[in-house]
Design an enzyme around this catalytic site. Sequence first.
Site, PDB file in Angstrom:
ATOM      1  CG  ASP A 159      -5.963   3.055   0.349  1.00 51.43           C
ATOM      2  OD1 ASP A 159      -5.105   2.141   0.494  1.00 51.43           O
ATOM      3  OD2 ASP A 159      -6.602   3.208  -0.704  1.00 51.43           O
ATOM      4  CG  HIS A 203      -6.363 -15.289  -6.143  1.00 49.40           C
ATOM      5  ND1 HIS A 203      -5.872 -15.960  -7.259  1.00 49.40           N
ATOM      6  CD2 HIS A 203      -7.656 -15.031  -6.419  1.00 49.40           C
ATOM      7  CE1 HIS A 203      -6.831 -16.075  -8.152  1.00 49.40           C
ATOM      8  NE2 HIS A 203      -7.925 -15.517  -7.663  1.00 49.40           N
ATOM      9  CG  ASP A 204      -9.198 -18.391  -6.035  1.00 49.73           C
ATOM     10  OD1 ASP A 204      -9.573 -17.338  -5.497  1.00 49.73           O
ATOM     11  OD2 ASP A 204      -9.258 -18.590  -7.272  1.00 49.73           O
ATOM     12  CG  ASP A 234      -7.097 -12.507 -13.407  1.00 52.09           C
ATOM     13  OD1 ASP A 234      -7.947 -13.278 -13.890  1.00 52.09           O
ATOM     14  OD2 ASP A 234      -6.412 -12.764 -12.402  1.00 52.09           O
ATOM     15  CD  GLU A 254      -9.788 -20.149 -11.795  1.00 56.62           C
ATOM     16  OE1 GLU A 254      -9.757 -20.303 -10.566  1.00 56.62           O
ATOM     17  OE2 GLU A 254     -10.633 -19.411 -12.345  1.00 56.62           O
ATOM     18  CG  ASP A 306      -1.686   1.210   1.458  1.00 52.78           C
ATOM     19  OD1 ASP A 306      -1.838   1.972   0.486  1.00 52.78           O
ATOM     20  OD2 ASP A 306      -2.158   1.427   2.590  1.00 52.78           O
ATOM     21  CG  ASN A 324      -3.031   5.282  -1.247  1.00 57.44           C
ATOM     22  OD1 ASN A 324      -3.091   4.193  -0.655  1.00 57.44           O
ATOM     23  ND2 ASN A 324      -3.936   5.657  -2.110  1.00 57.44           N
ATOM     24  CG  ASP A 351     -11.893 -15.794 -13.148  1.00 60.44           C
ATOM     25  OD1 ASP A 351     -11.174 -16.187 -12.230  1.00 60.44           O
ATOM     26  OD2 ASP A 351     -13.124 -15.603 -13.008  1.00 60.44           O
ATOM     27  CG  ASP A 395      -1.314   1.618  -3.806  1.00 56.27           C
ATOM     28  OD1 ASP A 395      -0.119   1.370  -4.057  1.00 56.27           O
ATOM     29  OD2 ASP A 395      -1.676   2.267  -2.803  1.00 56.27           O
TER      30      ASP A 395
HETATM   31  C1  GLC Z   1     -11.852 -17.674 -10.031  1.00 54.86           C
HETATM   32  C2  GLC Z   1     -11.037 -16.665  -9.263  1.00 54.86           C
HETATM   33  C3  GLC Z   1     -11.689 -16.440  -7.946  1.00 54.86           C
HETATM   34  C4  GLC Z   1     -13.063 -15.882  -8.193  1.00 54.86           C
HETATM   35  C5  GLC Z   1     -13.868 -16.793  -9.134  1.00 54.86           C
HETATM   36  C6  GLC Z   1     -15.047 -16.069  -9.688  1.00 54.86           C
HETATM   37  O1  GLC Z   1     -11.882 -18.913  -9.436  1.00 54.86           O
HETATM   38  O2  GLC Z   1      -9.716 -17.103  -9.156  1.00 54.86           O
HETATM   39  O3  GLC Z   1     -10.945 -15.607  -7.100  1.00 54.86           O
HETATM   40  O4  GLC Z   1     -13.754 -15.749  -6.995  1.00 54.86           O
HETATM   41  O5  GLC Z   1     -13.122 -17.192 -10.252  1.00 54.86           O
HETATM   42  O6  GLC Z   1     -14.605 -15.088 -10.580  1.00 54.86           O
END
Ligand code: GLC
Length: 585
Positions: A25, A330-331, A98, A257, A21, A23, A200, A29
Amino acid sequence: MQKAWWKEGTVYQIYPRSFLDSNADGNGDLKGIIQKLDYLQFLGVNIIWLCPVYKSPYYDNGYDISDYYKIMDGFGTMDDWEELLNEVHQRGMKLIMDLVVNHTSDEHPWFVASRSSLDNPYRNYYIWRKGQDNGREPNNWASEFGGSAWEYDPITGEYYLHLFSDRQPDLNWENKALRHDVYDMMTWWLKKGIDGFRMDVINLISKAEGLPDASGAKEGPYQWGRDYYRNGPRLHYFLREMHAKVLSKFDIMTVGETPGVNCEKAELLVGEDRHELSMVFLFELLELDYGDGDKWKIVPWKLIDFKRIISDWQDFLEGIGWNSLFLNNHDQPRAVSRFGDDHKFRVQSAKMLATMLHTLQGTPYIYQGEEIGMTNVKFPDISYYRDIDTLNFYKEAIAAGIKMEQVMDIIHARSRDNARTPMQWNNSEHAGFTAGKPWINLNPNYPEVNVEENLANPDSVFHYYRQLIKLRKEKAVLIYGDYRLLCPNDEHLYVYLRVPKLRRVPGCGKKKLAEIQKAEKDIFGNNSEEKILVILNFSAEVKCLNLSEDIRYQESQLLISNYSSTNFALEIEVRPFEASVYSLS
Ligand code: GLC
């Protein structure tokens, strides 16, 4: 097999909200990312995958886009983004964005128009159906985020489909006008100079005709309709169209994905003569510890199955298509907590997993914080969690009468917030992530696990990643060599060879053989004798390894290990979570 920059590179995934971050907040970013590009360059990665930074109400952390052509205010401006791209390119690195086109946000102007009336020109951009006569939803599909996959909209008295949250309506890919708008948008970003897309849930874009009811034994009124929307009937048609109209015009990489894809299905998506995608993520591996395909049902995983899945993909795609290698994102929970040991052997096991990622055939993907051995977090109660999927699960599980303690245990193991706690830069307040109040709490282990400490310590996880990335760049056999699994039935050790050969297609004719031999010469040059042996111990105990006499060699050299040196022998005691990579010739 063709050479390509994205086969030789290493990807680093940035989850921008939790990176840095600039700034105060409380949210990461774009300027924060720019500040850390030198750090990433020092690590040695050369492809950055940036999770969504587009305009979004941020209900699902940016995977709900309301304007594909704008940057979300909280992340900065389009000028900041241009600066990021420029700075990335100046360092000789690539940037991939993405692409979220299975659904949009319900605030996207297409959806606002679509829901406004039955005859609006955008009506058909989404999937609308009447309810059933008995007052039920159009079908019984469950949303991936809990509850029904349909939401009733009183404005027109119909339901819209949302495979994720009700704030993420699914786009109707059967509609040509929609597809062309998506292709225009992709072209717009590619013309700005980006180097590719991570797509995605891209294998969800084609739904089975008639949207039939799903069968299954999921508790509650809704069932997984995955057989009808994963790898649907027109998926390959759509991807080939996208390839012809957009992707083929640029020198880029794409990675899909694609949950629910095995190696046979993967071949159809990434086969080099298929003109669809460059790679897809190997989710089959991460579904190993799901009970009945449900991530919230935890079942133990076995190394033998783990090896079998990886080996199937390595063998099946060899010479045909390319693998992506990843253990978290991240999932997903943090890899070291899931497949290693995040206590006593945290450092050793993080390095062992990293060794695997960099010595199989495929492009390695590092998720931010993995390079310093970041772990899962155990927040004390649900009020600390932010992820919509976790919050929905909590509500449903408590309502179903599951004990709070048990629900929290599952959340500790599985919540997506495990990966989303902020990056741990140093041991100052909030780990140097923000000078404000972070949007989500930090993992309390940041005083020990942080970048500053890792940089100062030559034995750290970070320096080990650095060495691995460098090693992979130096050894063509680690990138392109064939993979041979050894000791498939060993329950604790994962052992394999990489050999400077390209696999012969069964029954290939003389012409094909000559082509393969030429490619071998181009790729491996004079190093055509060097084999690489990788030995990984996935357990916390010493294990004996007896290799067969076939592993012939005259000279051996230890290339990298997470323990102090080991000499190669056909009988070795492999220490807890030990990883050793030898060159044999
Ligand atoms: C993918 C993303 C995930 C998101 C889902 C719906 O699995 O990686 O973070 O919640 O798609 O877009």
